[in-house]
Design a protein around this motif. Structure first.
Motif, PDB file in Angstrom:
ATOM      1  N   LYS A 175       9.817   3.137   5.203  1.00  0.00           N
ATOM      2  CA  LYS A 175       8.947   3.760   6.196  1.00  0.00           C
ATOM      3  C   LYS A 175       7.478   3.711   5.764  1.00  0.00           C
ATOM      4  CE  LYS A 175      12.382   6.852   8.259  1.00  0.00           C
ATOM      5  NZ  LYS A 175      12.730   8.271   8.587  1.00  0.00           N
ATOM      6  N   GLU A 176       7.175   4.323   4.618  1.00  0.00           N
ATOM      7  CA  GLU A 176       5.776   4.431   4.197  1.00  0.00           C
ATOM      8  C   GLU A 176       5.410   3.494   3.051  1.00  0.00           C
ATOM      9  OE1 GLU A 176       3.573   6.170   5.807  1.00  0.00           O
ATOM     10  OE2 GLU A 176       5.092   6.883   7.217  1.00  0.00           O
ATOM     11  N   ALA A 177       6.316   3.330   2.076  1.00  0.00           N
ATOM     12  CA  ALA A 177       5.981   2.516   0.904  1.00  0.00           C
ATOM     13  C   ALA A 177       7.231   1.844   0.355  1.00  0.00           C
ATOM     14  CB  ALA A 177       5.329   3.372  -0.169  1.00  0.00           C
ATOM     15  N   SER A 210       3.887  -0.287  -5.983  1.00  0.00           N
ATOM     16  CA  SER A 210       4.182   0.352  -4.706  1.00  0.00           C
ATOM     17  C   SER A 210       3.313  -0.282  -3.631  1.00  0.00           C
ATOM     18  CB  SER A 210       3.924   1.863  -4.765  1.00  0.00           C
ATOM     19  OG  SER A 210       4.842   2.496  -5.641  1.00  0.00           O
ATOM     20  N   ASP A 212       2.012  -0.176   0.246  1.00  0.00           N
ATOM     21  CA  ASP A 212       1.854   0.661   1.428  1.00  0.00           C
ATOM     22  C   ASP A 212       2.249  -0.140   2.665  1.00  0.00           C
ATOM     23  OD1 ASP A 212       1.143   2.415   3.414  1.00  0.00           O
ATOM     24  OD2 ASP A 212      -1.010   2.352   2.999  1.00  0.00           O
ATOM     25  N   THR A 213       3.327   0.265   3.320  1.00  0.00           N
ATOM     26  CA  THR A 213       3.803  -0.449   4.515  1.00  0.00           C
ATOM     27  C   THR A 213       3.550   0.343   5.796  1.00  0.00           C
ATOM     28  OG1 THR A 213       6.022   0.521   4.298  1.00  0.00           O
ATOM     29  CG2 THR A 213       5.627  -1.589   3.186  1.00  0.00           C
ATOM     30  N   SER A 214       2.757   1.413   5.710  1.00  0.00           N
ATOM     31  CA  SER A 214       2.529   2.264   6.877  1.00  0.00           C
ATOM     32  C   SER A 214       1.857   1.505   8.027  1.00  0.00           C
ATOM     33  CB  SER A 214       1.691   3.486   6.497  1.00  0.00           C
ATOM     34  OG  SER A 214       0.431   3.089   5.973  1.00  0.00           O
ATOM     35  N   GLY A 215       1.108   0.458   7.705  1.00  0.00           N
ATOM     36  CA  GLY A 215       0.435  -0.314   8.744  1.00  0.00           C
ATOM     37  C   GLY A 215       1.249  -1.473   9.279  1.00  0.00           C
ATOM     38  N   GLN A 217       4.116  -3.405  11.387  1.00  0.00           N
ATOM     39  CA  GLN A 217       4.885  -3.215  12.607  1.00  0.00           C
ATOM     40  C   GLN A 217       6.359  -3.078  12.253  1.00  0.00           C
ATOM     41  OE1 GLN A 217       3.565  -2.998  15.783  1.00  0.00           O
ATOM     42  NE2 GLN A 217       1.555  -3.057  14.791  1.00  0.00           N
ATOM     43  N   LYS A 218       7.117  -2.368  13.076  1.00  0.00           N
ATOM     44  CA  LYS A 218       8.554  -2.266  12.853  1.00  0.00           C
ATOM     45  C   LYS A 218       9.194  -3.640  12.971  1.00  0.00           C
ATOM     46  CE  LYS A 218       9.128   2.503  14.466  1.00  0.00           C
ATOM     47  NZ  LYS A 218       9.818   3.401  15.431  1.00  0.00           N
ATOM     48  N   LYS A 235      11.270  -2.741   8.080  1.00  0.00           N
ATOM     49  CA  LYS A 235      10.302  -1.655   8.259  1.00  0.00           C
ATOM     50  C   LYS A 235      10.716  -0.835   9.476  1.00  0.00           C
ATOM     51  CE  LYS A 235       6.345   0.704   8.122  1.00  0.00           C
ATOM     52  NZ  LYS A 235       6.491   1.537   9.333  1.00  0.00           N
TER      53      LYS A 235
END
Length: 236
Positions: A175-177, A210, A212-215, A217-218, A235
């Protein structure tokens, strides 16, 4: 006499050009859109088969541009030029379900589109360059998209992945990282989406990392870390 000499010179040039096309096995290496976006050939389970040019009799020829599917175009060559005149085209309809499936399917479709979408009698151009033993063939479609081939084969995903090291990654789905462990320093790390687009890249500077995958797209992604097996993740 001048007209005859010009005709003979044009015929000789055409023969030399077609000889170089016919005498090599070509392996698709990348595509560049008319807007300048480059997509390198995605890794595919069994490797990239050879693209071939064959004579269809007289001044007619056929290219079988092979990746997973085969995109075929029949053409004639304008004497004394590097221009190909399209006379027919087709593409096989196999569906790839192997490793790296998303990028492979998207790239496969582009291979079919380059030869299939243009109308009858459309003009394509080609250029062959040589650097030592390596030859590169570039074919440009009527819209300005380019497809490149080399006379050396690309390894398969199975060959490349065999014997590579693995690392620990979690969580998946993320989700986030996304956290990585047991990696080496100073290695190139890249993440691609299923269209083959590069969405993230960095160089590792520690044994853990780590991201950051918050940006993001799913969807599904593939993490490629130098010297390690690739890692697919989702994601959410």
């Amino acid at each position: 006499m001048k007209k005859l000499l010009f005709f003979l010179a044009g015929s000789l040039l055409t023969a030399q050009q077609t000889s170089e096309l016919l005498s090599n096995n070509w392996y698709i290496s990348k595509m560049v859109t008319s807007g300048g976006q480059t997509t390198n050939t995605p890794l595919i389970d069994n490797g990239v088969p050879a693209t071939t040019f064959n004579s269809a009799g007289g001044t007619s020829y056929v290219i079988n541009s092979k990746y997973y599917n085969s995109s075929m175009m029949s053409f004639g060559i304008m004497p004394g030029t590097n221009n190909l005149i399209k006379t027919a085209s087709s593409c096989t309809l196999l569906y790839y379900n192997g490793g790296n499936a998303g990028p492979v399917r998207a790239y496969d479709q582009k291979n079919c589109d380059i030869y299939g979408l243009a109308a009858y009698a459309s003009i394509y151009s080609y250029q062959i360059t040589t650097n030592g033993n390596l030859k590169t063939l570039a074919i440009t479609d009527p819209s300005g998209n380019k497809i490149y081939y080399n006379n050396s084969a690309q390894l398969s995903t199975k060959e490349i992945e065999a014997g590579k090291k693995t690392f620990k990654a979690y969580p998946n789905p993320v989700k986030e990282a996304l956290h990585l462990e047991n990696i080496e320093r100073r290695l190139a790390l890249k993440i691609y989406d299923l269209s083959g687009k590069l969405v993230f890249e960095t160089t590792t500077n520690d044994v853990t990392l780590s991201i950051d995958t918050s940006g993001f797209q799913k969807g599904q992604y593939i993490l490629v870390l130098e010297n390690y097996k690739s890692y697919p993740f989702t994601k959410e």
